[in-house]
Every structure is written in structure tokens, then in C-alpha cells.
Design a protein around this motif. Structure first.
Motif, mmCIF file in Angstrom:
data_model
loop_
_atom_site.group_PDB
_atom_site.id
_atom_site.type_symbol
_atom_site.label_atom_id
_atom_site.label_comp_id
_atom_site.label_asym_id
_atom_site.label_seq_id
_atom_site.Cartn_x
_atom_site.Cartn_y
_atom_site.Cartn_z
ATOM 1 N N ALA A 198 74.520 31.536 95.094
ATOM 2 C CA ALA A 198 73.156 31.770 94.605
ATOM 3 C C ALA A 198 73.044 32.987 93.698
ATOM 4 C CB ALA A 198 72.168 31.893 95.763
ATOM 5 N N VAL A 199 74.171 33.422 93.121
ATOM 6 C CA VAL A 199 74.133 34.494 92.132
ATOM 7 C C VAL A 199 73.600 33.943 90.803
ATOM 8 C CG1 VAL A 199 75.544 36.139 90.825
ATOM 9 C CG2 VAL A 199 75.980 35.756 93.262
ATOM 10 N N PHE A 200 73.978 32.717 90.493
ATOM 11 C CA PHE A 200 73.434 31.990 89.352
ATOM 12 C C PHE A 200 72.725 30.741 89.847
ATOM 13 C CE2 PHE A 200 76.580 34.465 87.077
ATOM 14 C CZ PHE A 200 76.017 34.663 85.827
ATOM 15 N N ARG A 201 71.767 30.290 89.057
ATOM 16 C CA ARG A 201 71.164 28.981 89.255
ATOM 17 C C ARG A 201 71.557 28.087 88.094
ATOM 18 N NH1 ARG A 201 65.345 31.462 91.094
ATOM 19 N NH2 ARG A 201 65.721 31.454 93.346
ATOM 20 N N GLU A 202 71.868 26.850 88.404
ATOM 21 C CA GLU A 202 72.302 25.901 87.370
ATOM 22 C C GLU A 202 71.358 24.706 87.346
ATOM 23 O OE1 GLU A 202 73.980 22.355 85.722
ATOM 24 O OE2 GLU A 202 73.814 22.662 87.902
ATOM 25 N N GLU A 203 70.955 24.351 86.148
ATOM 26 C CA GLU A 203 70.100 23.179 85.978
ATOM 27 C C GLU A 203 70.365 22.580 84.603
ATOM 28 O OE1 GLU A 203 65.378 21.859 86.172
ATOM 29 O OE2 GLU A 203 65.968 23.926 86.614
ATOM 30 N N ASP A 204 70.747 21.302 84.612
ATOM 31 C CA ASP A 204 71.003 20.571 83.368
ATOM 32 C C ASP A 204 72.014 21.303 82.477
ATOM 33 O OD1 ASP A 204 69.178 18.615 84.156
ATOM 34 O OD2 ASP A 204 67.495 19.699 83.243
ATOM 35 N N GLY A 205 73.044 21.862 83.090
ATOM 36 C CA GLY A 205 74.092 22.511 82.319
ATOM 37 C C GLY A 205 73.770 23.904 81.831
ATOM 38 N N ALA A 206 72.614 24.431 82.220
ATOM 39 C CA ALA A 206 72.229 25.792 81.842
ATOM 40 C C ALA A 206 72.299 26.690 83.074
ATOM 41 C CB ALA A 206 70.827 25.818 81.258
ATOM 42 N N TYR A 207 72.749 27.937 82.861
ATOM 43 C CA TYR A 207 72.944 28.881 83.963
ATOM 44 C C TYR A 207 72.037 30.089 83.778
ATOM 45 C CZ TYR A 207 77.095 26.079 84.836
ATOM 46 O OH TYR A 207 77.938 25.046 85.102
ATOM 47 N N ARG A 208 71.336 30.448 84.865
ATOM 48 C CA ARG A 208 70.442 31.598 84.846
ATOM 49 C C ARG A 208 70.788 32.529 85.996
ATOM 50 N NH1 ARG A 208 66.907 27.539 85.180
ATOM 51 N NH2 ARG A 208 66.060 28.356 87.126
ATOM 52 N N PRO A 209 70.886 33.843 85.746
ATOM 53 C CA PRO A 209 71.032 34.777 86.865
ATOM 54 C C PRO A 209 69.851 34.634 87.816
ATOM 55 C CG PRO A 209 71.505 35.875 84.796
ATOM 56 C CD PRO A 209 70.922 34.538 84.440
ATOM 57 N N ASN A 210 70.139 34.665 89.086
ATOM 58 C CA ASN A 210 69.104 34.535 90.107
ATOM 59 C C ASN A 210 68.597 35.918 90.483
ATOM 60 O OD1 ASN A 210 67.487 33.951 92.286
ATOM 61 N ND2 ASN A 210 69.160 33.298 93.627
ATOM 62 N N GLU A 246 66.612 36.802 92.604
ATOM 63 C CA GLU A 246 66.402 36.970 94.041
ATOM 64 C C GLU A 246 67.716 37.039 94.815
ATOM 65 O OE1 GLU A 246 63.928 33.748 95.206
ATOM 66 O OE2 GLU A 246 62.210 34.425 94.024
ATOM 67 N N SER A 247 68.847 36.981 94.116
ATOM 68 C CA SER A 247 70.143 36.982 94.785
ATOM 69 C C SER A 247 70.427 38.322 95.453
ATOM 70 C CB SER A 247 71.248 36.672 93.767
ATOM 71 O OG SER A 247 72.523 37.003 94.285
ATOM 72 N N VAL A 248 70.636 38.300 96.756
ATOM 73 C CA VAL A 248 70.981 39.517 97.484
ATOM 74 C C VAL A 248 72.337 40.041 97.012
ATOM 75 C CG1 VAL A 248 71.457 40.503 99.761
ATOM 76 C CG2 VAL A 248 69.625 38.823 99.480
ATOM 77 N N VAL A 249 73.251 39.126 96.700
ATOM 78 C CA VAL A 249 74.576 39.532 96.232
ATOM 79 C C VAL A 249 74.468 40.289 94.916
ATOM 80 C CG1 VAL A 249 76.826 38.702 95.440
ATOM 81 C CG2 VAL A 249 75.732 37.635 97.427
ATOM 82 N N ALA A 250 73.737 39.724 93.951
ATOM 83 C CA ALA A 250 73.599 40.379 92.650
ATOM 84 C C ALA A 250 72.845 41.696 92.766
ATOM 85 C CB ALA A 250 72.889 39.450 91.672
ATOM 86 N N GLN A 251 71.808 41.734 93.578
ATOM 87 C CA GLN A 251 71.041 42.968 93.752
ATOM 88 C C GLN A 251 71.907 44.068 94.350
ATOM 89 O OE1 GLN A 251 67.729 41.799 96.184
ATOM 90 N NE2 GLN A 251 66.726 40.625 94.553
ATOM 91 N N THR A 252 72.748 43.718 95.318
ATOM 92 C CA THR A 252 73.617 44.711 95.949
ATOM 93 C C THR A 252 74.701 45.169 94.991
ATOM 94 O OG1 THR A 252 73.208 43.588 98.056
ATOM 95 C CG2 THR A 252 74.950 45.234 98.011
ATOM 96 N N ALA A 253 75.236 44.249 94.183
ATOM 97 C CA ALA A 253 76.236 44.627 93.178
ATOM 98 C C ALA A 253 75.647 45.627 92.188
ATOM 99 C CB ALA A 253 76.745 43.395 92.450
ATOM 100 N N GLU A 254 74.380 45.443 91.821
ATOM 101 C CA GLU A 254 73.740 46.382 90.903
ATOM 102 C C GLU A 254 73.524 47.741 91.565
ATOM 103 O OE1 GLU A 254 71.770 47.901 87.456
ATOM 104 O OE2 GLU A 254 73.374 46.475 87.884
ATOM 105 N N ARG A 255 73.152 47.757 92.838
ATOM 106 C CA ARG A 255 73.009 49.037 93.543
ATOM 107 C C ARG A 255 74.342 49.754 93.632
ATOM 108 N NH1 ARG A 255 69.508 46.089 96.975
ATOM 109 N NH2 ARG A 255 71.113 45.904 98.589
ATOM 110 N N LEU A 256 75.420 49.011 93.834
ATOM 111 C CA LEU A 256 76.748 49.617 93.866
ATOM 112 C C LEU A 256 77.082 50.236 92.518
ATOM 113 C CD1 LEU A 256 79.500 50.200 95.134
ATOM 114 C CD2 LEU A 256 80.173 47.846 94.579
ATOM 115 N N ARG A 257 76.778 49.533 91.436
ATOM 116 C CA ARG A 257 77.033 50.080 90.094
ATOM 117 C C ARG A 257 76.273 51.384 89.893
ATOM 118 N NH1 ARG A 257 74.701 50.960 85.552
ATOM 119 N NH2 ARG A 257 72.741 50.024 86.245
#
Length: 215
Positions: free
Chosen positions: A91-103, A105-116
Motif C-alpha cells: 500500500a505504498v503505491f496505489r495502482e489503477e488502470d496501469g497508473a501508479y500513485r503514491p499513497n 495514507e501509507s504508514v510505510v511511506a510516512q515512516t520512511a519520510e520521518r526517518l529521512r
């Protein structure tokens, strides 16, 4: 979810299979065993394609096709197709019809940004890359995730826990002290339990495992 236990030939390390990892370590070495049974932290930082996709998802919005992502990351689509699929499952990305969007609301992505951010505050040039890119640093952090906070570790201890050359560990252990993860104690090192950098590594590990192993 597709990442349950051993999806895509990856077996995420849990309390249920940790003994299997150590048994493999006796046969093939601890480095190979850690990579074969990755923690959530190692799974998310395992290769350049995955790391760069995580950085992108954590830092920006937008929408891309696979070819556009390949251009953005200066890689071939084939080199990160599997990583992208895994990050959709997490759930870091959402995929729909071949298009990818950063999520967002992703806890993983949010935590990775806090680590950065916290690593940058400790002087890293690029927080996530500085911690996640060098293999020695990735594996030392992985080992520290299961160490008691009051244990003292020598560089020989780190060598046994990580399996890389002593020279490689010597070259990179200073990075962990500069980032506030380790504190020198005589000829040994101890984990700084108040370290916001290591706190976010732990949180990122838990976020990946929690998302991957959830029903």
C-alpha cells in the motif's frame, strides 16, 4: 495480502521462523541468512529499485505509468517491476488502470519520510539513502533490531551478527555513531535508546511487517 510469509520468494522474518534463519546461517553464513529471511526493514531496503521507489512515494504525489517511473528513476521498467508490485501490495503505491500513485495514507511511506527527516537532522546528506544504501549499514541496523538495548557490542560482535568483512563494518560503524544510533562505550558500542533515527528504523520495520502480515 500477497506478501504473507513467503510471497514472491521472500520469507519475511518473524518470531515463528527466526530459528530457521539461524539454522540457515550455520550452513550459508549470517549475511545470506538475513537476506533470505529479511526483516521488514531489509525487505524495504533490499535493492536500489525498491529504495528509490520508497523515496519517491514518501516525498511526492503525482501519478505515473511504469515507463514514466522508469524515466524518473533512470532505470529500465524490468529492473523495478517486481519492486513496484511489492510496494503496491504494501500500500505504498496505489495502482489503477496501469497508473501508479503514491499513497499519502501509507504508514510505510510516512515512516520512511520521518526517518529521512530525522537522519538529515543528524547531518546525513540524504537521510534515507545514507542509512539504506550501504549494505553494511543496512545489515548492522537489521542486527541491532533484535539486540537488547543494554548489550555492549564490539566490532567482532558486529562481524558475527552481520557476516561482512571487519573492514567494511569498521568503515561504516562510525556512520551509526554520527547518526546517534550507537554510542561508544570504551572499546564497545551500545544502542542509544533515545535515538530518533533508530526509533524510526524500528517503526519502519514494524510498519512493513504489520502491513504485510495483516489479514
Amino acid at each position: 495480502m500477497a506478501l504473507h510469509a513467503d510471497a514472491r520468494d521472500w520469507t519475511l522474518r518473524t518470531a515463528h521462523n527466526r530459528d530457521e534463519m539461524w539454522a540457515l546461517a550455520d550452513e550459508e553464513g549470517i549475511r545470506e541468512a538475513r537476506l533470505a529471511y529479511p526483516s521488514g526493514w531489509l525487505f524495504l531496503t533490499r535493492d536500489a529499485a525498491t529504495r528509490e521507489l520508497v523515496r519517491l512515494a514518501a516525498a511526492t504525489g503525482g501519478e505515473w505509468g511504469a515507463d514514466e517511473l522508469a524515466h524518473e528513476l533512470d532505470q529500465s521498467p524490468e529492473s523495478f517491476e517486481r519492486s513496484l508490485d511489492d510496494l503496491v501490495e504494501l500500500a505504498v503505491f496505489r495502482e489503477e488502470d496501469g497508473a501508479y500513485r503514491p499513497n499519502s495514507e501509507s504508514v510505510v511511506a510516512q515512516t520512511a519520510e520521518r526517518l529521512r527527516v530525522t537522519a538529515d537532522e543528524y547531518g546525513a546528506e540524504d537521510g534515507f539513502r545514507d542509512i539504506a544504501s550501504p549494505e553494511s549499514v543496512r545489515l548492522m541496523l537489521d542486527a541491532l533490531l533484535s539486540i537488547d538495548s543494554d548489550d555492549e557490542l564490539t566490532q567482532d560482535d558486529l562481524h558475527e551478527l552481520v557476516g561482512l568483512s571487519r573492514k567494511s563494518e569498521w568503515m561504516h560503524v562510525e556512520r551509526l555513531t554520527n547518526l546517534g544510533v550507537l554510542v561508544e562505550s570504551g572499546d564497545s558500542y551500545v544502542i542509544d535508546e533515545s535515538s530518533p533515527v533508530f526509533g524510526n528504523v524500528r517503526a519502519l520495520n514494524a510498519a512493513v511487517l504489520g502491513t504485510a502480515l495483516s489479514p
